[in-house]
Enzyme design. Structure first.
Site, PDB file in Angstrom:
ATOM      1  N   TYR A  98       0.852  -1.197   0.000  1.00 31.50           N
ATOM      2  CA  TYR A  98       0.000   0.000   0.000  1.00 31.50           C
ATOM      3  C   TYR A  98       0.889   1.249   0.000  1.00 31.50           C
ATOM      4  O   TYR A  98       1.941   1.228  -0.633  1.00 31.50           O
ATOM      5  CB  TYR A  98      -0.988  -0.083   1.189  1.00 31.50           C
ATOM      6  CG  TYR A  98      -2.178   0.808   0.935  1.00 31.50           C
ATOM      7  CD1 TYR A  98      -3.023   0.563  -0.154  1.00 31.50           C
ATOM      8  CD2 TYR A  98      -2.421   1.914   1.713  1.00 31.50           C
ATOM      9  CE1 TYR A  98      -4.074   1.419  -0.436  1.00 31.50           C
ATOM     10  CE2 TYR A  98      -3.478   2.762   1.429  1.00 31.50           C
ATOM     11  CZ  TYR A  98      -4.293   2.509   0.358  1.00 31.50           C
ATOM     12  OH  TYR A  98      -5.331   3.352   0.065  1.00 31.50           O
ATOM     13  N   ARG A 151      -9.384  11.013  -7.150  1.00 34.43           N
ATOM     14  CA  ARG A 151      -8.455  11.630  -6.183  1.00 34.43           C
ATOM     15  C   ARG A 151      -7.682  10.522  -5.496  1.00 34.43           C
ATOM     16  O   ARG A 151      -7.962  10.146  -4.377  1.00 34.43           O
ATOM     17  CB  ARG A 151      -9.242  12.472  -5.168  1.00 34.43           C
ATOM     18  CG  ARG A 151      -8.402  13.467  -4.412  1.00 34.43           C
ATOM     19  CD  ARG A 151      -8.526  13.305  -2.907  1.00 34.43           C
ATOM     20  NE  ARG A 151      -8.007  12.045  -2.438  1.00 34.43           N
ATOM     21  CZ  ARG A 151      -8.177  11.559  -1.206  1.00 34.43           C
ATOM     22  NH1 ARG A 151      -8.891  12.188  -0.343  1.00 34.43           N
ATOM     23  NH2 ARG A 151      -7.647  10.400  -0.838  1.00 34.43           N
ATOM     24  N   LYS A 169      -5.944  -1.974  -0.694  1.00 40.12           N
ATOM     25  CA  LYS A 169      -6.744  -1.895   0.538  1.00 40.12           C
ATOM     26  C   LYS A 169      -7.312  -3.261   0.895  1.00 40.12           C
ATOM     27  O   LYS A 169      -7.328  -3.656   2.059  1.00 40.12           O
ATOM     28  CB  LYS A 169      -7.882  -0.890   0.357  1.00 40.12           C
ATOM     29  CG  LYS A 169      -7.394   0.535   0.515  1.00 40.12           C
ATOM     30  CD  LYS A 169      -8.287   1.344   1.435  1.00 40.12           C
ATOM     31  CE  LYS A 169      -7.468   2.372   2.146  1.00 40.12           C
ATOM     32  NZ  LYS A 169      -8.192   3.382   2.869  1.00 40.12           N
ATOM     33  N   GLU A 240     -13.814   4.805  -1.823  1.00 38.54           N
ATOM     34  CA  GLU A 240     -12.410   5.126  -1.579  1.00 38.54           C
ATOM     35  C   GLU A 240     -11.870   6.103  -2.613  1.00 38.54           C
ATOM     36  O   GLU A 240     -12.062   5.903  -3.817  1.00 38.54           O
ATOM     37  CB  GLU A 240     -11.615   3.805  -1.655  1.00 38.54           C
ATOM     38  CG  GLU A 240     -10.145   3.940  -1.398  1.00 38.54           C
ATOM     39  CD  GLU A 240      -9.839   4.306   0.038  1.00 38.54           C
ATOM     40  OE1 GLU A 240     -10.620   3.962   0.938  1.00 38.54           O
ATOM     41  OE2 GLU A 240      -8.809   4.963   0.245  1.00 38.54           O
ATOM     42  N   ASP A 241     -11.212   7.144  -2.137  1.00 41.56           N
ATOM     43  CA  ASP A 241     -10.511   8.095  -3.007  1.00 41.56           C
ATOM     44  C   ASP A 241     -11.404   8.721  -4.080  1.00 41.56           C
ATOM     45  O   ASP A 241     -11.019   8.814  -5.257  1.00 41.56           O
ATOM     46  CB  ASP A 241      -9.254   7.440  -3.620  1.00 41.56           C
ATOM     47  CG  ASP A 241      -8.110   7.389  -2.601  1.00 41.56           C
ATOM     48  OD1 ASP A 241      -8.336   7.807  -1.438  1.00 41.56           O
ATOM     49  OD2 ASP A 241      -7.011   6.951  -2.946  1.00 41.56           O
ATOM     50  N   ASP A 263     -13.967   5.376   3.816  1.00 32.40           N
ATOM     51  CA  ASP A 263     -12.829   5.317   4.727  1.00 32.40           C
ATOM     52  C   ASP A 263     -12.120   6.657   4.859  1.00 32.40           C
ATOM     53  O   ASP A 263     -11.632   6.998   5.938  1.00 32.40           O
ATOM     54  CB  ASP A 263     -11.839   4.254   4.259  1.00 32.40           C
ATOM     55  CG  ASP A 263     -10.670   4.152   5.211  1.00 32.40           C
ATOM     56  OD1 ASP A 263     -10.920   3.924   6.407  1.00 32.40           O
ATOM     57  OD2 ASP A 263      -9.518   4.346   4.783  1.00 32.40           O
ATOM     58  N   ASP A 264     -12.070   7.422   3.759  1.00 27.44           N
ATOM     59  CA  ASP A 264     -11.376   8.721   3.826  1.00 27.44           C
ATOM     60  C   ASP A 264     -12.040   9.627   4.857  1.00 27.44           C
ATOM     61  O   ASP A 264     -11.385  10.460   5.471  1.00 27.44           O
ATOM     62  CB  ASP A 264     -11.395   9.426   2.463  1.00 27.44           C
ATOM     63  CG  ASP A 264     -10.779   8.554   1.397  1.00 27.44           C
ATOM     64  OD1 ASP A 264      -9.669   8.078   1.619  1.00 27.44           O
ATOM     65  OD2 ASP A 264     -11.426   8.332   0.355  1.00 27.44           O
ATOM     66  N   ASN A 417      -0.683  13.711   3.984  1.00 28.24           N
ATOM     67  CA  ASN A 417       0.149  12.746   3.255  1.00 28.24           C
ATOM     68  C   ASN A 417       0.411  13.263   1.855  1.00 28.24           C
ATOM     69  O   ASN A 417      -0.389  14.033   1.340  1.00 28.24           O
ATOM     70  CB  ASN A 417      -0.597  11.410   3.130  1.00 28.24           C
ATOM     71  CG  ASN A 417      -0.620  10.646   4.419  1.00 28.24           C
ATOM     72  OD1 ASN A 417       0.363  10.601   5.134  1.00 28.24           O
ATOM     73  ND2 ASN A 417      -1.768  10.059   4.723  1.00 28.24           N
TER      74      ASN A 417
HETATM   75  P1  NAD Z   1      -9.463  17.741   0.974  1.00 29.40           P
HETATM   76  O1  NAD Z   1      -8.962  18.166  -0.351  1.00 29.40           O
HETATM   77  O2  NAD Z   1     -10.875  17.357   1.153  1.00 29.40           O
HETATM   78  O3  NAD Z   1      -9.167  18.906   2.044  1.00 29.40           O
HETATM   79  C1  NAD Z   1      -7.996  19.698   2.110  1.00 29.40           C
HETATM   80  C2  NAD Z   1      -8.376  20.999   2.731  1.00 29.40           C
HETATM   81  O4  NAD Z   1      -7.204  21.794   2.973  1.00 29.40           O
HETATM   82  C3  NAD Z   1      -9.292  21.820   1.822  1.00 29.40           C
HETATM   83  O5  NAD Z   1     -10.402  22.251   2.548  1.00 29.40           O
HETATM   84  C4  NAD Z   1      -8.412  22.989   1.430  1.00 29.40           C
HETATM   85  O6  NAD Z   1      -9.171  24.167   1.251  1.00 29.40           O
HETATM   86  C5  NAD Z   1      -7.524  23.114   2.654  1.00 29.40           C
HETATM   87  N1  NAD Z   1      -6.355  23.939   2.355  1.00 29.40           N
HETATM   88  C6  NAD Z   1      -5.661  24.009   1.216  1.00 29.40           C
HETATM   89  N2  NAD Z   1      -4.710  24.963   1.330  1.00 29.40           N
HETATM   90  C7  NAD Z   1      -4.829  25.482   2.567  1.00 29.40           C
HETATM   91  C8  NAD Z   1      -4.146  26.509   3.267  1.00 29.40           C
HETATM   92  N3  NAD Z   1      -3.147  27.192   2.717  1.00 29.40           N
HETATM   93  N4  NAD Z   1      -4.522  26.774   4.520  1.00 29.40           N
HETATM   94  C9  NAD Z   1      -5.528  26.115   5.096  1.00 29.40           C
HETATM   95  N5  NAD Z   1      -6.218  25.137   4.477  1.00 29.40           N
HETATM   96  C10 NAD Z   1      -5.866  24.829   3.214  1.00 29.40           C
HETATM   97  O7  NAD Z   1      -8.510  16.577   1.444  1.00 29.40           O
HETATM   98  P2  NAD Z   1      -8.739  15.571   2.674  1.00 29.40           P
HETATM   99  O8  NAD Z   1      -9.316  14.299   2.177  1.00 29.40           O
HETATM  100  O9  NAD Z   1      -9.413  16.294   3.775  1.00 29.40           O
HETATM  101  O10 NAD Z   1      -7.224  15.258   3.066  1.00 29.40           O
HETATM  102  C11 NAD Z   1      -6.362  16.272   3.552  1.00 29.40           C
HETATM  103  C12 NAD Z   1      -5.012  15.661   3.876  1.00 29.40           C
HETATM  104  O11 NAD Z   1      -5.150  14.746   4.944  1.00 29.40           O
HETATM  105  C13 NAD Z   1      -4.354  14.893   2.725  1.00 29.40           C
HETATM  106  O12 NAD Z   1      -2.979  15.164   2.687  1.00 29.40           O
HETATM  107  C14 NAD Z   1      -4.567  13.463   3.093  1.00 29.40           C
HETATM  108  O13 NAD Z   1      -3.522  12.633   2.612  1.00 29.40           O
HETATM  109  C15 NAD Z   1      -4.520  13.546   4.599  1.00 29.40           C
HETATM  110  N6  NAD Z   1      -5.235  12.414   5.205  1.00 29.40           N
HETATM  111  C16 NAD Z   1      -4.555  11.660   6.104  1.00 29.40           C
HETATM  112  C17 NAD Z   1      -5.173  10.576   6.685  1.00 29.40           C
HETATM  113  C18 NAD Z   1      -4.435   9.762   7.700  1.00 29.40           C
HETATM  114  O14 NAD Z   1      -3.307   9.994   7.935  1.00 29.40           O
HETATM  115  N7  NAD Z   1      -5.036   8.801   8.336  1.00 29.40           N
HETATM  116  C19 NAD Z   1      -6.462  10.224   6.313  1.00 29.40           C
HETATM  117  C20 NAD Z   1      -7.151  11.031   5.383  1.00 29.40           C
HETATM  118  C21 NAD Z   1      -6.512  12.130   4.841  1.00 29.40           C
END
Ligand code: NAD
Length: 556
Positions: A98, A151, A169, A240-241, A263-264, A417
């Protein structure tokens, strides 16, 4: 002659069907019975010997992508050996099966493709999806992971090349929690791609057309969900994604009508809340005393906040008060009641800020009186800072030092990430807080020393949650998936962190023990499913034993 031909075909089937093929482990009697004599070297090879050979071959691969391809081929050739290898060392094999390697595998999928896995349901088959699903050779599918490839991780639109994600997954459903591989099915919905380089690449294997959208898109997903109910009525669908614009609406559309989850959104929320439970044990303050500041207001952040609110409410806390404990920052600054053009799902966290004392030096933006994260921390005084923004270095030294000034043990979760997008490194959080930060990150960071003390940063990896929840759903044939199930999973996961783990700052159980951890989580969730009358099988006398009896065992 006819008899000989049929024996030969049994032998060939046995050796070419990954589920039947035990390599050199067939006994003398099995070799006689199945017509395998002479088709294999005569030495009998137990699992351990075959594992040694597989490790040797894995190590000989020149790159992580080559290792991914090796494991993928092993899965196609000898399924049990593949899972036994994965379980023999999760820390080594999971990053190949993964993230992060699967990301590269998706990007190059059209070029490295050998034998396709799973199913490809394209918009070309609109109106016939149930019939297409019937082409899957297994009749009792119980867990589908589906993506539309729009995505993929942080890599954007990968079209059908996103298939690597459902495949990876589902391998973890089996490897980490014991869901039998034969009941799993990875699916890609091919609704086109807007990835220009794929559209120009003759080796791109999907439909070469722009993505469909709007009503046509939702009608196609509706048909898919209905077709699954018809063909695999006891199946759970994991979305997913999908991009944020589809993920939340799709979850809302189906969650009360069919067995499904995202899951996201829900898995992320569960693993983050489990991390908060662990952090609460270290700071010795209950969850209701935490104030969360989210940098990033997308699906992950809002999902975590929603589950945190559900948790406080289940503790008897008033909903409005619980909501006021969550603050958001988006790319326009701190979210507040008067910020224009806020999406619906964020409205509940858009607070009135007239009572806040904003530092006179604070930088204001066009849509918010607070733009700078350190100023926002100073104003809101959070106990936990959660990064889900994909903005690398957003938790700079000033931000972390402000958190450390306001809190004896600041909780800092840079969850974005991959590693290159992380809001800060574990090392930065520990150094700038003089060893006081409690850290969980999205991407793995190595253990470190500060001030003569060992720190082991936790990884807030969804793999702690979704395979276990999937196992509970599989065992109980749950009719629906609820947020309360993810809360139960979070509680169970957090309860398995030992005092020794906590003493080095580790707020999750170690990944090396993920199988036993996941089974315990699955048992807790299965118990909840029975208690809440969501199971479609009779309640057994011993739920623990019942779940354990369903766990896939790859040994032979
Ligand atoms: P998303 O695209 O839905 O949300 C990202 C958010 O960040 C958006 O609302 C965007 O407007 C905001 N953003 C962008 N630039 C910004 C800035 N300069 N200041 C403040 N906010 C800003 O994405 P998501 O699904 O919510 O995922 C976000 C991150 O979290 C990704 O990197 C993803 O890999 C990570 N994530 C980690 C886990 C985990 O570790 N378990 C799980 C899910 C997502």
């Amino acid at each position: 002659m006819a008899q000989a031909r049929s024996e030969a075909s049994t032998a060939v089937r046995t050796l070419t069907d990954a589920r039947l093929n035990l390599g050199g482990a067939f006994t003398e009697e099995q070799r006689e019975q199945l017509g395998l004599v002479g088709l294999l070297p005569d030495g009998i090879e137990p699992l351990e010997i075959q594992l040694d050979r597989a490790r040797l071959q894995f190590d000989a691969q020149g790159s992580d992508l080559a290792k991914y391809q090796y494991l993928s081929a092993l899965q196609d050739r000898q399924e049990r050996l593949f899972y036994a290898l994965l379980r023999s060392d999760f820390e080594r094999y999971m990053p190949i099966v993964y993230t992060p390697t699967v990301g590269e595998a998706c990007q190059k999928f059209g070029h490295i493709l050998r034998r396709p896995k799973g199913m490809y349901l394209s918009i070309k088959r609109k109106g016939t999806l149930a019939n297409v699903l019937r082409n899957w050779p297994i009749k009792e599918v119980r867990i589908i992971v589906v993506t539309d490839g729009e995505r993929i991780l942080g890599l954007g639109d990968q079209g059908v090349c996103g298939m690597g994600i459902p495949v990876g997954k589902l391998a973890l459903y089996t490897g980490c929690a014991g869901v039998p591989p034969e009941v799993t099915l990875p699916i890609v919905l091919d609704v086109g791609t807007n990835n220009a380089s794929f559209l120009a690449d003759p080796l791109y294997p999907g439909l070469k057309m722009p993505r469909i959208s709007g009503d046509e898109y939702f009608a196609f997903v509706d048909e898919f969900v209905d077709a699954v109910q018809e063909v695999f009525p006891h199946c759970c669908i994991q979305f997913e994604d999908f991009t944020n614009k589809h993920a939340t609406p799709l979850l809302r559309r189906y969650r009360d009508n069919v067995c499904c989850f995202n899951d996201d959104i829900q898995g992320t929320a569960s693993v983050a809340v489990a991390g908060l439970f662990g952090a609460c044990r270290i700071v010795q303050k209950p969850m209701r005393e935490q104030i969360l500041l989210f940098m990033g207001a997308g699906s992950a952040g809002v999902g975590i906040a929603d589950l945190f609110v559900t948790q406080l409410m289940s503790d008897g806390y008033c909903e409005a008060d619980a909501i006021r404990k969550c603050w958001f920052v988006n790319s326009r600054g701190m979210v507040h009641a008067k910020m224009p053009n806020l999406p619906d799902y964020l409205q509940r966290y858009a607070h009135d800020i007239s009572h806040l004392t904003i530092p006179p030096s604070a930088r204001a933006g066009v849509d918010s009186p607070l733009l700078d994260l350190a100023d926002i921390v100073e104003t809101v005084r959070p106990t936990a800072l959660i990064g889900v923004s994909t903005v690398a270095h957003a938790f700079n030294e000033r931000v972390v030092r402000t958190m450390a000034r306001l809190n004896t043990r600041p909780i800092i979760f840079p969850l974005s990430n991959p590693t290159s997008k992380s809001e800060c490194t574990a090392d930065e959080a520990i150094r700038w807080s003089e060893g006081r930060a409690i850290v969980a990150s999205g991407s793995p960071f190595a253990p470190l020393h500060y001030g003569g003390k060992l720190f082991v940063p936790g990884q807030g990896n969804n793999v702690y949650i979704y395979p276990a929840v999937g196992m509970a759903i599989y065992a109980t044939q749950a009719s629906r998936v609820t947020d309360a199930m993810f809360l139960r999973a979070a509680e169970s996961l957090a309860s398995q962190t030992t005092e020794q783990d906590l003493s080095v700052g580790l707020i999750y159980p170690p990944i090396s023990s993920i199988l036993e951890t996941s089974i315990e989580v699955a048992i807790a969730v299965a118990r909840f499913i029975f208690e809440n009358k969501l199971a479609r099988v009779p309640q057994p006398g011993d739920i623990d034993q019942f779940v354990r009896s369903k766990v896939y065992d790859p040994s032979f």
